[in-house]
Design an enzyme around this catalytic site. Structure first.
Site, PDB file in Angstrom:
ATOM      1  N   MET A  14       0.858  -1.194   0.000  1.00  0.00           N
ATOM      2  CA  MET A  14       0.000   0.000   0.000  1.00  0.00           C
ATOM      3  C   MET A  14       0.897   1.247   0.000  1.00  0.00           C
ATOM      4  O   MET A  14       1.095   1.899   1.019  1.00  0.00           O
ATOM      5  CB  MET A  14      -0.897  -0.032   1.241  1.00  0.00           C
ATOM      6  CG  MET A  14      -1.805   1.166   1.395  1.00  0.00           C
ATOM      7  SD  MET A  14      -3.017   1.293   0.104  1.00  0.00           S
ATOM      8  CE  MET A  14      -4.307   0.244   0.781  1.00  0.00           C
ATOM      9  N   HIS A  15       1.451   1.568  -1.175  1.00  0.00           N
ATOM     10  CA  HIS A  15       2.353   2.725  -1.215  1.00  0.00           C
ATOM     11  C   HIS A  15       1.578   3.974  -1.641  1.00  0.00           C
ATOM     12  O   HIS A  15       0.346   3.982  -1.659  1.00  0.00           O
ATOM     13  CB  HIS A  15       3.561   2.441  -2.115  1.00  0.00           C
ATOM     14  CG  HIS A  15       3.212   2.171  -3.546  1.00  0.00           C
ATOM     15  ND1 HIS A  15       3.194   3.152  -4.491  1.00  0.00           N
ATOM     16  CD2 HIS A  15       2.861   1.018  -4.159  1.00  0.00           C
ATOM     17  CE1 HIS A  15       2.853   2.614  -5.650  1.00  0.00           C
ATOM     18  NE2 HIS A  15       2.635   1.327  -5.478  1.00  0.00           N
ATOM     19  N   THR A  16       2.298   5.012  -1.949  1.00  0.00           N
ATOM     20  CA  THR A  16       1.660   6.309  -2.165  1.00  0.00           C
ATOM     21  C   THR A  16       0.548   6.309  -3.207  1.00  0.00           C
ATOM     22  O   THR A  16      -0.527   6.833  -2.971  1.00  0.00           O
ATOM     23  CB  THR A  16       2.723   7.353  -2.594  1.00  0.00           C
ATOM     24  OG1 THR A  16       3.927   7.055  -1.905  1.00  0.00           O
ATOM     25  CG2 THR A  16       2.284   8.745  -2.238  1.00  0.00           C
TER      26      THR A  16
END
Lengths: 578, 88
Positions: free
Chosen positions: B14-16
């Protein structure tokens, strides 16, 4: 507090002497550490809100301009950064904490972001740890905006500003605060801060290495923009001596004022069209009232810096019309936006060599709508027939042809809406890239005039970055190749019968006047502060003599020899007013 | 109220970018949206909250939807998770 007088040396960037209190302007990087006094929660909250608004504005600007230049991944990161700025839960939490804990906005904001960074740094996954960079970027942007707003309100009026470096935007910001003088660690005499301080008539000394460390806000200082020194804690004797010097300068200036109504011509009656370079509209009144001359170069970049974006057609039109009407019957040459990619692109997309990168006409041609909008605004201001257009950083004939097509399109658009304009408006180019020198005749076929921008011409011809203190001594305006380049441009223009002028710094250099006239330049555009001085020199030389000087100088093959020769000649005439 | 367990299946977690997309999808709906990971609950409409979960590949999350349009919110968001946020 030490009170001993101490002299620091730098480069004289803008003439004049100022005595006053110092304000040290700390730029972003070390400004974060400053423990700000907490004002009151309401002010902190409204500061925070406006910092968020400004950050959103900035990001949107970058986003729109860089859309086509960025790859998908970077675009999405921008987009994600915007999502952060729109995170209402974050904002309400921060505001709540400011109220409850009585802490300043930047501390609460930093703490909240720190929590997120810690969470990510503790992740087992590399991918997530790398995301800390994205967050760092957004944090810096908000903090910078938070500081900027406060900084501005904290800048003391009537102070000498000392800084590590000032961006053009900083300098413009300061110009609204009645500065006495400027001293910077970095920068050369031709860097932007110097050019802008000269046009604002603020004494400035640059390239002082580490003055910003040696002096503190509240210290007394004297800036001598003639010699390029800053004197910390000037003694009474020093101040008295300088007061005398200021008096003498004023007397000389007064004598020069007598030249206002006299023509700009050589002793033997050759007319030289002396005009001024302008950047700000508030200089116009002074120029028209006192000099009554043309505007040889009107820079438009300041609008971009002031508005933080390319201004729309109406905004530009109002500025150009004001200018054209005030200068009439004089002429004004408006240069299209000469902005570097370094002002537009985000940090991680910055070019390694901005001076060889995306700037000037290159941006305008990639963003055709921006150029067309600017052309339309200029055209609409041209109804009196006294406006010309000039393109910056041209390096290929194609660029002129393409620009002219866009100019024609702009005309068609105006015709559709029944706007009046000058159908024969002249479209010229800045001659500042060596390729133009080599192909001067070809360029003279497609351009209506040349304007020699000596600063860039010198830096590109000699491959010297004028702002690098390590090589700035190699930035030699009287380098033999520079003389030959100017000669080639004059000859190329003459072969097709188009006019050529010099609008760079060189035309404001007293030692260069005889040389330029001798090389065949009949138009000089100078900084307003130098106008009368240069007129005085023109009136003291004869055209025949100038030609001899230029011919001799062209034979020499070192800059030293040429410089000594030219300055010797100037020294003979410099103190007289004629 | 709807509750549903999901798993992060894309490599980058769950990155940017997915966090920002998720927040944007959630914002379209009136329903409240919460994510619970290891007993820690955050508001799914706040990107700073979503990212602070530091949810890597393989993490198990519980999604909670509560509000008039919770059904459609749940279906779109669960789909987004099941597709691995459109990433490998």
């Amino acid at each position: 507090m030490e009170t001993e007088e101490k002299i620091y040396k730098g480069l004289p960037a803008s003439k004049g002497i100022a005595i006053g209190e110092v304000f040290v302007y700390k730029t972003e990087s070390h400004y974060y550490d400053i423990k700000d006094k907490f004002s009151d929660p309401a002010t902190e909250i409204s500061d925070y809100e406006s910092a968020i608004r400004n950050s959103i504005k900035e990001l949107n600007k970058i986003f729109n301009l860089a859309k086509e230049k960025l790859d998908d991944t970077n675009l999405q990161i921008f987009d994600a950064q915007l999502t952060f700025l729109y995170d209402d839960l974050l904002h309400s939490k921060i505001k709540q904490r400011i109220l409850q804990e009585n802490k300043p906005a930047h501390i609460v904001f930093s703490e909240e972001i720190k929590k997120l960074e810690d969470a990510l740094m503790n992740a087992n996954d590399d991918h997530l740890r790398e995301r800390v960079n994205d967050i760092e970027d957004i944090k810096n942007r908000v903090l910078r905006n938070l500081n900027k707003g406060r900084l501005f309100s904290k800048i003391k009026e009537n102070a000498i500003v000392v800084a590590r470096n000032l961006t053009p935007a900083d300098t413009i910001l300061f110009s609204n605060r009645n500065l006495l003088g400027i001293a910077t660690d970095l920068g050369g005499i031709n860097s932007h801060v110097s050019i802008i301080s000269r046009s604002l008539k603020i004494p400035a000394v640059v390239g002082m290495h580490d003055i910003s460390v040696h002096i503190s806000s509240g210290d007394m200082a004297l800036i001598d923009g003639y010699k390029g020194v800053l004197i910390k804690n000037p003694s009474e004797n020093t101040i008295a001596g300088y007061t005398e010097k200021i008096k003498q300068n004023l007397e000389f200036e007064k004598k020069l004022e007598e030249l206002e109504k006299l023509p700009s011509e050589t002793k033997d009656g050759v007319k030289i069209n002396l005009s001024v370079n302008l950047e700000f509209n508030d200089e116009i009144d002074y120029v028209t009232a006192h000099f009554g001359c043309d505007v040889g170069l009107y820079r438009t970049e300041h609008m971009f810096l002031e508005y933080g974006d390319f201004p729309d057609e109406e905004t530009q039109y109002r500025q150009y019309k004001f200018l054209a009407e005030h200068v009439y019957p004089g002429k004004v040459t408006i240069r299209t936006f000469d902005i570097g990619g370094d002002k537009i692109l985000p940090e991680h997309q910055k070019e390694l060599n901005p001076f060889l990168g995306w700037r000037g006409i290159r941006i305008s041609l990639d963003k055709e709508d921006i150029l067309q909008t600017q052309f339309k605004a200029i055209l609409r201001a041209s109804t009196k027939g006294n406006v010309k257009i000039m393109l910056p950083l041209v390096s290929s004939v194609d660029e002129v042809i393409k620009s002219r097509k866009i100019l024609l399109k702009a005309m068609e658009k105006l015709d559709e809406s029944n706007f009046k304009y000058d159908r024969n408006i002249k479209l010229g180019i800045m001659a500042e890239v060596p390729s133009v020198v080599f192909m001067a005749e070809d360029f003279a076929d497609v351009a209506d005039f040349f304007s020699i921008g000596t600063n860039d011409l010198i830096q590109y011809t000699l491959a010297v970055d004028r702002d690098s203190s390590l090589v700035s001594h190699l930035y030699q305006k009287f380098h033999p190749s520079v003389l030959k380049a100017i000669k080639a441009l004059v000859d190329g223009a003459a072969s097709k019968g188009i006019p050529v002028n010099v609008c760079g710094e060189m035309s404001s250099d007293p030692c260069a006047v005889a040389l330029l006239i001798g090389l065949g330049i009949k138009e000089l555009s100078v900084e307003p502060i130098s106008f009368l001085r240069i007129k005085n020199i023109i009136r003291q030389i004869s055209y025949t003599h100038a030609c001899e000087i230029a011919e001799k100088a062209l034979q020499m093959n070192t800059e030293n020899e040429i410089r000594n020769y030219l300055c010797e000649f100037y020294n003979e005439i410099k103190t007289e007013v004629n | 109220m709807i509750e549903k367990k999901v798993r992060i299946i894309n490599k980058a977690g769950m990155h940017t970018r997915p966090a920002s997309q998720l927040v944007k999808i959630a914002a379209k709906y009136k329903a409240d949206f919460y994510i619970i990971k290891d007993g820690f609950q955050i508001n799914g409409k706040s990107i700073i909250g979503v990212m602070s979960l530091a949810a890597e590949e393989g993490s198990e999350l519980t999604l909670k939807f509560d509000g008039p349009d919770e059904k459609s919110a749940a279906s779109e968001i669960i789909k987004f998770f099941e597709e691995g946020f459109g990433e490998p």
